[in-house]
Design an enzyme around this catalytic site. Structure first.
Site, PDB file in Angstrom:
ATOM      1  N   ASP A 249       0.962  -1.194  -0.043  1.00  0.00           N
ATOM      2  CA  ASP A 249      -0.024  -0.023   0.057  1.00  0.00           C
ATOM      3  C   ASP A 249       0.693   1.129  -0.096  1.00  0.00           C
ATOM      4  O   ASP A 249       2.029   1.022  -0.048  1.00  0.00           O
ATOM      5  CB  ASP A 249      -0.906  -0.029   1.218  1.00  0.00           C
ATOM      6  CG  ASP A 249      -2.374   0.660   0.867  1.00  0.00           C
ATOM      7  OD1 ASP A 249      -2.135   1.739   0.239  1.00  0.00           O
ATOM      8  OD2 ASP A 249      -3.202  -0.045   1.009  1.00  0.00           O
TER       9      ASP A 249
ATOM     10  N   HIS B  54      -2.888   3.262  -4.471  1.00  0.00           N
ATOM     11  CA  HIS B  54      -2.218   2.802  -3.268  1.00  0.00           C
ATOM     12  C   HIS B  54      -0.843   2.424  -3.635  1.00  0.00           C
ATOM     13  O   HIS B  54      -0.376   1.130  -3.111  1.00  0.00           O
ATOM     14  CB  HIS B  54      -3.034   1.636  -2.758  1.00  0.00           C
ATOM     15  CG  HIS B  54      -4.382   2.017  -2.192  1.00  0.00           C
ATOM     16  ND1 HIS B  54      -4.526   2.466  -0.859  1.00  0.00           N
ATOM     17  CD2 HIS B  54      -5.872   1.876  -2.631  1.00  0.00           C
ATOM     18  CE1 HIS B  54      -5.654   2.932  -0.719  1.00  0.00           C
ATOM     19  NE2 HIS B  54      -6.290   2.602  -1.773  1.00  0.00           N
TER      20      HIS B  54
ATOM     21  N   GLU C 110      -9.794   2.580  -5.194  1.00  0.00           N
ATOM     22  CA  GLU C 110      -9.288   4.027  -4.847  1.00  0.00           C
ATOM     23  C   GLU C 110      -8.222   4.541  -5.690  1.00  0.00           C
ATOM     24  O   GLU C 110      -7.186   4.985  -5.127  1.00  0.00           O
ATOM     25  CB  GLU C 110      -8.912   4.121  -3.474  1.00  0.00           C
ATOM     26  CG  GLU C 110     -10.330   3.799  -2.716  1.00  0.00           C
ATOM     27  CD  GLU C 110     -10.274   3.606  -1.093  1.00  0.00           C
ATOM     28  OE1 GLU C 110     -11.152   4.236  -0.356  1.00  0.00           O
ATOM     29  OE2 GLU C 110      -9.082   3.293  -0.704  1.00  0.00           O
TER      30      GLU C 110
HETATM   31  C1  ACM Z   1     -10.817  -0.748   0.231  1.00  0.00           C
HETATM   32  O1  ACM Z   1     -11.438  -0.655   1.431  1.00  0.00           O
HETATM   33  N1  ACM Z   1     -10.383   0.354  -0.252  1.00  0.00           N
HETATM   34  C2  ACM Z   1     -10.907  -1.770  -0.652  1.00  0.00           C
END
Ligand code: ACM
Length: 546
Positions: A179, A250, A320
């Protein structure tokens, strides 16, 4: 009956007398059950100080034995467990996995002492009540996702978590390895991913609006041998590991290690460091050939670390990924034009499709968060539906396999009570009962689409979980409720009996105590489990139905 969690399909009394293992009790393992034999000997042998020596006779005839055998006529993960006075215990599974889940039931029948690592000397060897159990799981995908990127979880604690999953008959460990805040798996051809990407100088303490910082440098990663050990340990417990490399969003940890992976025509990526706070990060991967080749290299090593037999699915995130940098980047825009794409969503879709083909060519399957539906879902891809049911419903109706893990229901980072003492409270209140009442198959799904719901998983994001004790607190006891959702069929009434579950939990808390789990007590956090003064971000009101 017997306070089993998750509740089995059927139990019968089996007679009045039980069975008492002693120093002469053997284990008689039929072909294919050797793994469970090993597990029983090391686990129950240690707990009771008994040898459980190998039996010398056939499983059908030996007395004073725990007899293990496979009968392919049963469901693959199903089992039958019979306790017969004098004879001992008979566990018959539809496969090696079914035998193993039967052994987990046997451990629960032996009482909380069976969850210790050495005899505590209080009770002697307990008897196993006479019983007949027939059991099989509702879903084939019964998972937990653990985020080891926001806070690193040392290998020993991961192995312990696998034991805890197995104790609850969960069979998928979704391992969120990368991440913005850290890259946690050694990749030999790109050593800076861990040399640089596994460490950050400091960490936001609490929600991102908190003013507190933990100034202790944080990090860690798993070597390739650590990963192989984790995968083998999981396999011995019939747990599949789903590794996740989260792209194209991420990705700041990777970009800080290799700045050429970022949108260098928009930001000076050489100035980026591993992120030290939380939220959705604008620094995403550039949609270039350099990036594709780099991650193909990462995945080549990953496929070797996570073999097809135990890791058929590879998760590539996809959640995201803000499109702002791609909108500004001449390179990204040129790619959109060159490929004849409509917009940045289709660019993300192109990126995901590339890896879908790449994995398919290598005999694996891609799975991603439900954003991978945007711009068109790759052909063979499966979806973890996190923003609600909707993504999962759309994917299932389109014939894609789905794992239901809506944040409104099974995000275990969300607070478990509305009171003021919850540590660093975030999200909606999701009590033990809320999790218990979660239904993975949404109403109204056609039978055909419902058949694409492979199962469900609980997700554990660790922004506010600095260590194992904090993870334990958020995960337990709710994982016990979740295990029953994933394993046990709905009663005919369609309503689960929470009062009955709570009664069984009284015994289960004693098991968790014996295991040394720092769960949240039903009466609320113990003083040292609170985090007074550390800002969270609770969301008021019940979660919307989505
Ligand atoms: C997530 O909670 N961004 C998959």
């Amino acid at each position: 009956m017997h306070d089993l969690i998750p509740a089995p399909l059927r139990t019968g009394d089996g007679g009045r007398c039980g069975f008492l293992p002693d120093a002469a009790t053997t284990i008689t393992a039929g072909p294919g059950t050797e793994g469970t034999e090993r597990w029983l000997r090391t686990t129950l042998g240690a707990a009771f100080g008994l040898p459980f020596a190998p039996g010398t006779e056939g499983a059908e005839t030996a007395a004073n034995t725990v007899a293990l055998r496979i009968d392919p006529a049963l469901e693959p993960e199903g089992y039958q467990l019979g306790v017969v006075p004098a004879w001992g215990v008979r566990i018959t599974g539809g496969s090696a996995a079914g035998v193993f889940w039967g052994a987990q039931t046997l451990r629960q029948l032996l009482g909380p002492e069976a969850f210790r690592r050495a005899p505590a000397g209080n009770t002697g060897t307990p008897g196993i009540p006479a019983t007949d159990i027939e059991d099989a799981p509702r879903f084939g995908w019964r998972g937990m996702m653990l985020d080891v990127a926001r806070h690193f979880m040392p290998k020993d604690d991961v192995l312990r978590m696998l034991d805890l999953l197995a104790a609850h008959k969960l069979n998928v460990f979704h391992f969120h390895l990368t991440d913005d805040q850290g890259w946690r798996v050694e990749i030999k051809r790109h050593p800076r991913l861990t040399e640089v990407g596994a460490w950050r100088a400091r960490t936001k303490f609490g929600h991102r609006d908190s003013e507190l910082w933990d100034e202790t440098p944080h990090g860690g990663y798993y070597t390739q041998d650590d990963i192989r050990e984790i995968v083998a340990y999981a396999a011995e417990r019939h747990i599949r590991v789903v590794p996740e490399i989260d792209i194209p969003g991420h990705s700041q940890a990777a970009i800080s290690a290799y700045p050429e992976l970022g949108n260098t025509d928009v930001v000076d990526t050489s100035a980026l460091t591993v992120w030290d706070t939380w939220g959705v990060n604008p620094n995403v991967l550039a949609p270039t050939d350099t990036t594709l080749r780099f991650f193909e290299g990462v995945f080549e090593e990953l496929l070797d670390l996570f073999p097809a037999g135990t890791s058929p699915f590879i998760h590539i995130g996809g959640d995201e990924c803000p499109k702002d940098q791609w909108k500004q980047s001449p390179t990204a825009q040129a790619r959109i034009t060159e490929l004849g794409l409509a917009d940045e969503d289709e660019l993300q879709s192109w990126f995901i499709r590339h890896f879908d083909r790449w994995f398919t060519d290598r005999g694996r399957r891609l799975i991603g968060w439900d954003e991978i539906l945007e711009g068109g879902l790759a052909e063979g891809a499966a979806v973890t539906s996190w923003r609600g049911y909707a993504g999962g419903i759309a994917a299932a109706e389109a014939g894609h396999d789905v794992v239901m893990c809506p944040l409104q229901q099974v995000y275990l980072d969300y607070r478990q009570d509305g009171g003021p003492d919850e540590p660093m409270p975030i999200g909606y209140v999701r009590t033990l009962e809320d999790v218990y009442r979660f239904e993975p198959v949404p109403p109204g799904l056609s039978d055909e689409a419902a058949g694409h719901v492979m199962g469900t998983q609980a997700n554990v994001w660790t922004e506010v979980m600095q260590n194992r004790a904090r993870v334990d607190y958020q995960v337990f006891p709710r994982l016990a409720a979740f295990a029953e959702v994933a394993w046990s069929r709905l009663p005919a009434s369609g309503e689960r009996d929470f009062a009955g579950f709570e009664r069984r939990m009284q015994t289960h808390y004693a098991r968790l105590d014996a295991l040394g789990v720092d769960y949240r007590p039903p009466t609320g956090p113990r003083p040292w489990q609170r985090r007074p003064g550390v800002l969270g971000r609770p969301i008021e009101g019940p979660p919307p139905t989505v």
